[in-house]
Design an enzyme around this catalytic site. Sequence first.
Site, PDB file in Angstrom:
ATOM      1  N   GLY B 217       0.469  -1.141  -0.219  1.00 37.10           N
ATOM      2  CA  GLY B 217       0.218   0.013   0.507  1.00 37.10           C
ATOM      3  C   GLY B 217       0.819   1.333  -0.121  1.00 37.10           C
ATOM      4  N   LEU B 243      -4.413  -5.420  -5.043  1.00 36.07           N
ATOM      5  CA  LEU B 243      -3.133  -4.324  -5.147  1.00 36.07           C
ATOM      6  C   LEU B 243      -1.523  -5.254  -4.251  1.00 36.07           C
ATOM      7  CD1 LEU B 243      -2.844  -0.781  -4.966  1.00 36.07           C
ATOM      8  CD2 LEU B 243      -3.298  -1.266  -2.755  1.00 36.07           C
ATOM      9  N   ASP B 244      -1.005  -4.741  -4.911  1.00 35.57           N
ATOM     10  CA  ASP B 244       0.482  -5.183  -4.164  1.00 35.57           C
ATOM     11  C   ASP B 244       0.297  -6.833  -4.325  1.00 35.57           C
ATOM     12  OD1 ASP B 244       0.882  -2.487  -4.968  1.00 35.57           O
ATOM     13  OD2 ASP B 244       0.933  -1.839  -2.433  1.00 35.57           O
ATOM     14  N   GLN B 245      -0.086  -7.481  -5.108  1.00 33.08           N
ATOM     15  CA  GLN B 245      -0.471  -8.704  -4.373  1.00 33.08           C
ATOM     16  C   GLN B 245      -0.088  -9.601  -5.586  1.00 33.08           C
ATOM     17  OE1 GLN B 245      -1.367 -10.736  -1.396  1.00 33.08           O
ATOM     18  NE2 GLN B 245      -1.862  -8.852  -0.714  1.00 33.08           N
TER      19      GLN B 245
END
Lengths: 300, 300, 300, 300
Positions: B217, B243-245
């Site tokens: 994040g 998100l960011d995964q």
Amino acid sequence: MKTFIKDNIQAFQEQYQDRGRLLISCPDQPGIVAAVSQFLFEHGANIVESSQYSTNHEGGRFFIRVEFECEQLKKKEGQLEADFQEIAQKFDMRWNFTYGYHIKRTAVFVSKEPHCLLELLWEWQSGDLMTDIALVISNHEDSREVVESLGIPFYYIPASKENRREVEQQQLQLLKEYKIDLIVLARYMQILTPDFVAAHPSRIINIHHSFLPAFVGAKPYERAYERGVKLIGATSHYVTDDLDQGPIIEQDIERVNHRDNVESLKKIGRSIERRVLARAVKWHLEDRIIVHQNKTIVFN
Amino acid sequence: MKTFIKDNIQAFQEQYQDRGRLLISCPDQPGIVAAVSQFLFEHGANIVESSQYSTNHEGGRFFIRVEFECEQLKKKEGQLEADFQEIAQKFDMRWNFTYGYHIKRTAVFVSKEPHCLLELLWEWQSGDLMTDIALVISNHEDSREVVESLGIPFYYIPASKENRREVEQQQLQLLKEYKIDLIVLARYMQILTPDFVAAHPSRIINIHHSFLPAFVGAKPYERAYERGVKLIGATSHYVTDDLDQGPIIEQDIERVNHRDNVESLKKIGRSIERRVLARAVKWHLEDRIIVHQNKTIVFN
Amino acid sequence: MKTFIKDNIQAFQEQYQDRGRLLISCPDQPGIVAAVSQFLFEHGANIVESSQYSTNHEGGRFFIRVEFECEQLKKKEGQLEADFQEIAQKFDMRWNFTYGYHIKRTAVFVSKEPHCLLELLWEWQSGDLMTDIALVISNHEDSREVVESLGIPFYYIPASKENRREVEQQQLQLLKEYKIDLIVLARYMQILTPDFVAAHPSRIINIHHSFLPAFVGAKPYERAYERGVKLIGATSHYVTDDLDQGPIIEQDIERVNHRDNVESLKKIGRSIERRVLARAVKWHLEDRIIVHQNKTIVFN
Amino acid sequence: MKTFIKDNIQAFQEQYQDRGRLLISCPDQPGIVAAVSQFLFEHGANIVESSQYSTNHEGGRFFIRVEFECEQLKKKEGQLEADFQEIAQKFDMRWNFTYGYHIKRTAVFVSKEPHCLLELLWEWQSGDLMTDIALVISNHEDSREVVESLGIPFYYIPASKENRREVEQQQLQLLKEYKIDLIVLARYMQILTPDFVAAHPSRIINIHHSFLPAFVGAKPYERAYERGVKLIGATSHYVTDDLDQGPIIEQDIERVNHRDNVESLKKIGRSIERRVLARAVKWHLEDRIIVHQNKTIVFN
């Protein structure tokens, strides 16, 4: 072997009998270094190493570590601390003198996996850890042989969630009996109670098998594998009440790739854990760490 | 400058005009390598590089990347793919041929901070990125000058949470117009919609400014500073809806210490971000990456 | 662009106008830190950073670097240095004050390969090199465009073994005219005469494209390839009369393997050279380096 | 302890009883991979790992390592090698099959410093070195206790320049008696005669305590200190007649600084030596190394 090691400790005491260290944390203001160095000079202490740091950008706190040589230090210890009160009050210092002739006494807690314990024993035998490893406590019998072969008392105390309080009573009794200064959790897989932790502020060092804050909690290698990370790490930190949230002392990583399964991640991880924990313990023993607001200042 | 770069692309095309690559993922079983290498041999293709991997321990999936030289490759392309159907069906393969004479076309998205864009341009000018950087899209004007000086079209499209859909319409139009194969988010600080992401599976590469999964994040450097970590990192990954995964392609770290404030963490971080993103883009362009179950197999 | 950079230099001067640094080297004895810190305190200077080192084991030399803030420093400069004479004589010091408002002036020498020059320009534009890059001298025209686009004068002086003396006359003239403090050889492939070197002691920084003392002299990457090393490196050092034998400031390496040919070694090497040179120049500009007996003490 | 380790070796033999490896070096030409993989497929062998490399730029030599599973391998060994002759002749191959049920037998030579020996023993006990450490030979008695406690025969053979030939006669006798496949010089500070070396081509692995080719010969740490390097390293290589000139298998380095004296360089160096030697030995034991023209191709 045992004889050799006790010789080692005695050699440390002799080599460092006139060596002192002073750790200070205080509000930043002009004149601190001048006052401290003048004080040491007037008391016949020669500065051999000095490191300082100030948090310019956040309210101005000043930290310094001074290592000095002073003849007949043991005799002067009382006077030194008494005389320092004046400076300490003037600058509103938190401060601490330590002395080379007082070798810190360490207890190592270990569970089944021996690699971190073995690394500490190895470094200690090599003369790289300035401590007396006074006892080892384990909830498994596995490490008894190697520990006792070095002349170190080994205490087997089975532990589980259910008997945590009783177990800790036994442990506390031993720590008191052996006059322990530092507790090292060398992959000790039990959680300590808040009371136990509170009784040893900044005096319990743990090794966590991940690059914190990634993979807080259990089974970090399994989760690292699942996530497909390209680096794995380990983190050594002081233990506080928040699980894996204490002040970080040291971290390191190694590169892995898609060929690594959970087993090989653990294998690689063990070598990272060994060196990260050994460094953190070494720095603590040499009084190189100041804890401030859940972070560490490490003068290494 | 522009002339030089277009020369560069033409040189790539000539140097690699007979170079092909084959990526395969299929259930593991005996005879795959024999079948594939026999096929290539019979079609006059000489293997110049080959890497394979199989997930022995989890159900047995097999992955292979073969790079080969084949005279008159462009003429044979259709036949090659048609003939390969038989093997592909027999072994239940997911497979993909790519050809050296088809230089991938890249769009770079950037916001205010130029360091990742500049690193890509630098690597590209040095002949290390086998791509045609076809356009740059930004929600700030800052990078226009340097981009246009290299003869690359620069599109300024202001973006915010409110106008996300309209902005993406313009972007999609440009991507189509320029026949883009790869989108690189070089510190593009806007979040993409699920539709946009879904339209480009494993074709959007992002650089996240932390060692994921630590500090998922916003504001990772601020949070790294707060936590007092001793290493900071960066992560390049394919963009997915989480998100960011998305699947991690590459990560790297550098050592920091208590003296580093948020500003210096950012500065150190920039140099990590630059090289991590450049490596990930390079590997993608050379067809070295297979995505499988949210992880990457990188044959580098 | 040029305007921006001159702003940058002015910003440095303003930010650091009251910042001073003091470098000292002297025989070790008690009381040095006390004397120096008392002196600074009495002159209204507040120590913001301090590092020291003493060669306990070899005759006892003491080194210290102190960075301090002092209001109205520019006005006090003369008095400070005059008053310091007494301490300096008492402790037999070699010493040097530098002042933040005096931004060092740098000349960069470059040949055909631009990567080291470009890295320095990049770091400089980012505000990471506290210097005025006053001119660039080259024996090739290649870098003229990028240098002049930043508003920096570029001098093309063809050089060879034959005209070395005349070339150096022109160079010395320019160094004098531009009041240069530091010369950086950013892959300048010409050898300097002993006279030129002798005129700039510890003020010429070179980057050598190997991990010295491995591969002293010409063609290090070719020789590294021949020897089959598994790591390649770069070394930044002060230039002395002995080829590649000057005091080492910084070194770094990267891992290579049997797949790397001379070309790829050079490519990897360039990225090492860039960062090793940039670090060495940065430390010199911040007065972090003391040279002693052909070795450097680097307080970073 | 001994029981455990012999169990370990038996476990290896069982786990890898159907595992074979094939190393090939030959002139590059089309069809090699197809021929080899077809051969293995027809003989019921399933490829589990494969790596190849060809020297495109220098005359075209091709190298491949294939690891395969084959039921009842031990029974098929003779047939496999007999049948492979045809392919081998066709492609002019140098080739070698090895079999998982044949655990290589290793002799470790050591002098006074035990750290490299101990690391090998540690890795071996952990199941990371697929070998039978059959004996240890030393010119000092220091390591006898630890070696014998693991059930490994320890032979003390005093050695000096004067009695080199006689000592080697005894050593050769032991190597023959114990059917040794690999000799590891784990900081064995004696020089071997050309005859001894010639009798064991690519079968003696040495650890040199510097980043070769820097500091060839004696006292590398002393010379590294004198030169003021900022990194120190270690190199593992096959022994040839030229001192420290044999094919390099692995190297690594660590950062040092001006505070490090010869003692601390040695201490840091020991940890580099340990891991560099352990990696090289591991790769040799897993048949991952091909030697070609005084360089190594390492398929790791």
